[in-house]
Write an enzyme that holds these catalytic residues in place. Structure first.
Site, PDB file in Angstrom:
ATOM      1  N   GLU A  70       1.611   2.332 -10.582  1.00 29.79           N
ATOM      2  CA  GLU A  70       1.431   2.141 -11.552  1.00 29.79           C
ATOM      3  C   GLU A  70       0.137   0.557 -11.654  1.00 29.79           C
ATOM      4  O   GLU A  70       0.913  -0.200 -10.771  1.00 29.79           O
ATOM      5  CB  GLU A  70       1.889   1.858 -12.168  1.00 29.79           C
ATOM      6  CG  GLU A  70       3.435   3.395 -11.701  1.00 29.79           C
ATOM      7  CD  GLU A  70       3.133   4.010 -13.154  1.00 29.79           C
ATOM      8  OE1 GLU A  70       2.451   4.649 -14.162  1.00 29.79           O
ATOM      9  OE2 GLU A  70       4.379   4.963 -13.259  1.00 29.79           O
ATOM     10  N   HIS A 108      -2.364  10.902  -9.136  1.00 31.40           N
ATOM     11  CA  HIS A 108      -0.942  11.729  -9.661  1.00 31.40           C
ATOM     12  C   HIS A 108      -0.958  13.145 -10.062  1.00 31.40           C
ATOM     13  O   HIS A 108      -1.174  13.904  -9.940  1.00 31.40           O
ATOM     14  CB  HIS A 108       0.018  10.912 -10.704  1.00 31.40           C
ATOM     15  CG  HIS A 108       0.743  11.500 -10.983  1.00 31.40           C
ATOM     16  ND1 HIS A 108       1.763  10.634 -12.285  1.00 31.40           N
ATOM     17  CD2 HIS A 108       1.659  12.216 -10.693  1.00 31.40           C
ATOM     18  CE1 HIS A 108       2.612  11.251 -12.644  1.00 31.40           C
ATOM     19  NE2 HIS A 108       3.258  12.117 -11.255  1.00 31.40           N
ATOM     20  N   ASP A 118      -3.601  11.545 -14.408  1.00 27.90           N
ATOM     21  CA  ASP A 118      -3.471   9.909 -14.062  1.00 27.90           C
ATOM     22  C   ASP A 118      -3.501   9.683 -12.861  1.00 27.90           C
ATOM     23  O   ASP A 118      -3.355  10.917 -12.090  1.00 27.90           O
ATOM     24  CB  ASP A 118      -2.228   9.086 -14.671  1.00 27.90           C
ATOM     25  CG  ASP A 118      -1.171   9.379 -14.124  1.00 27.90           C
ATOM     26  OD1 ASP A 118      -0.639  10.528 -14.410  1.00 27.90           O
ATOM     27  OD2 ASP A 118      -0.317   8.586 -13.768  1.00 27.90           O
TER      28      ASP A 118
END
Length: 206
Positions: A70, A108, A118
């Protein structure tokens, strides 16, 4: 595989709190803050709940076959230079530890088209490719658009057969400046990628 995400939250601290709360049932192996700080949240050898429903090549349970990273970003802003530097260093270590090929580093949106967008159109995939941590089309010759969907599947986009959706996720990653309908350049770019990096043929570097 490695799956890259953005947090779509106001800060890395907020994202960390979300990712570390059992009540949220979401997690990732790493979180990269705006200043480049890398937070290790889940050991690489353990499953993290970052990918959700989707598919890449023959892999239908992406969480069990991937490391999730992330990156703190709102989804609209450029990614900070310290973040990208930290990501490159992190990917280098992951590549060595797990023998992951550059084409197995995906977004993703690649494995969950239509559900996720994303890391988005502001993410610098080309920089990662230049450093052998991702892939990019080369020597592209225009191709018949009829070949677009089957070659997307050959490269790894197996989560949908919807051509419009495939075009959207492809351009978000490889051609974010492009507009209009599917064209011969899109077809040429994916033809090159599918030829050089057929999914699941060489899943590791050896």
């Amino acid at each position: 595989m490695v799956v890259l995400h953005y947090t779509a939250m106001k800060s890395a601290a907020a994202a960390r709190d979300t990712l570390c709360s059992p009540a949220n049932e979401v997690s990732a192996h790493y979180l990269i803050a705006e200043d480049g700080e890398v937070m290790s949240l889940v050991p690489e050898a353990l499953r993290a709940w970052h990918a959700g429903a989707g598919r890449w090549g023959a892999v239908a349970d992406v969480n069990s076959h991937s490391i999730g990273i992330e990156i703190a970003n709102d989804g609209l802003s450029p990614f900070a230079a310290p973040q990208m530097d930290a990501l490159v260093d992190l990917l280098q270590g992951i590549k060595v530890r797990w023998d992951i090929r550059p084409e197995r580093v995906i977004g993703h949106s690649d494995m969950a088209p239509g559900r996720k967008i994303d890391p988005g159109g502001r993410f610098d995939w080309r920089r990662l490719a230049l450093m052998s941590h991702a892939v990019w089309p080369e020597d592209v010759a225009p191709q018949d658009t009829a070949f677009f969907a089957p070659r997307m599947r050959a490269f790894g986009y197996t989560a949908t057969d919807d051509v419009d959706l495939l075009l959207s996720v492809f351009r978000m990653r490889f051609r974010p400046w492009a507009t209009g309908p599917l064209d011969e350049v899109d077809a040429g770019m994916i033809s090159d990628l599918a030829r050089r990096f057929p999914v699941d043929v060489n899943p590791t570097s050896t």
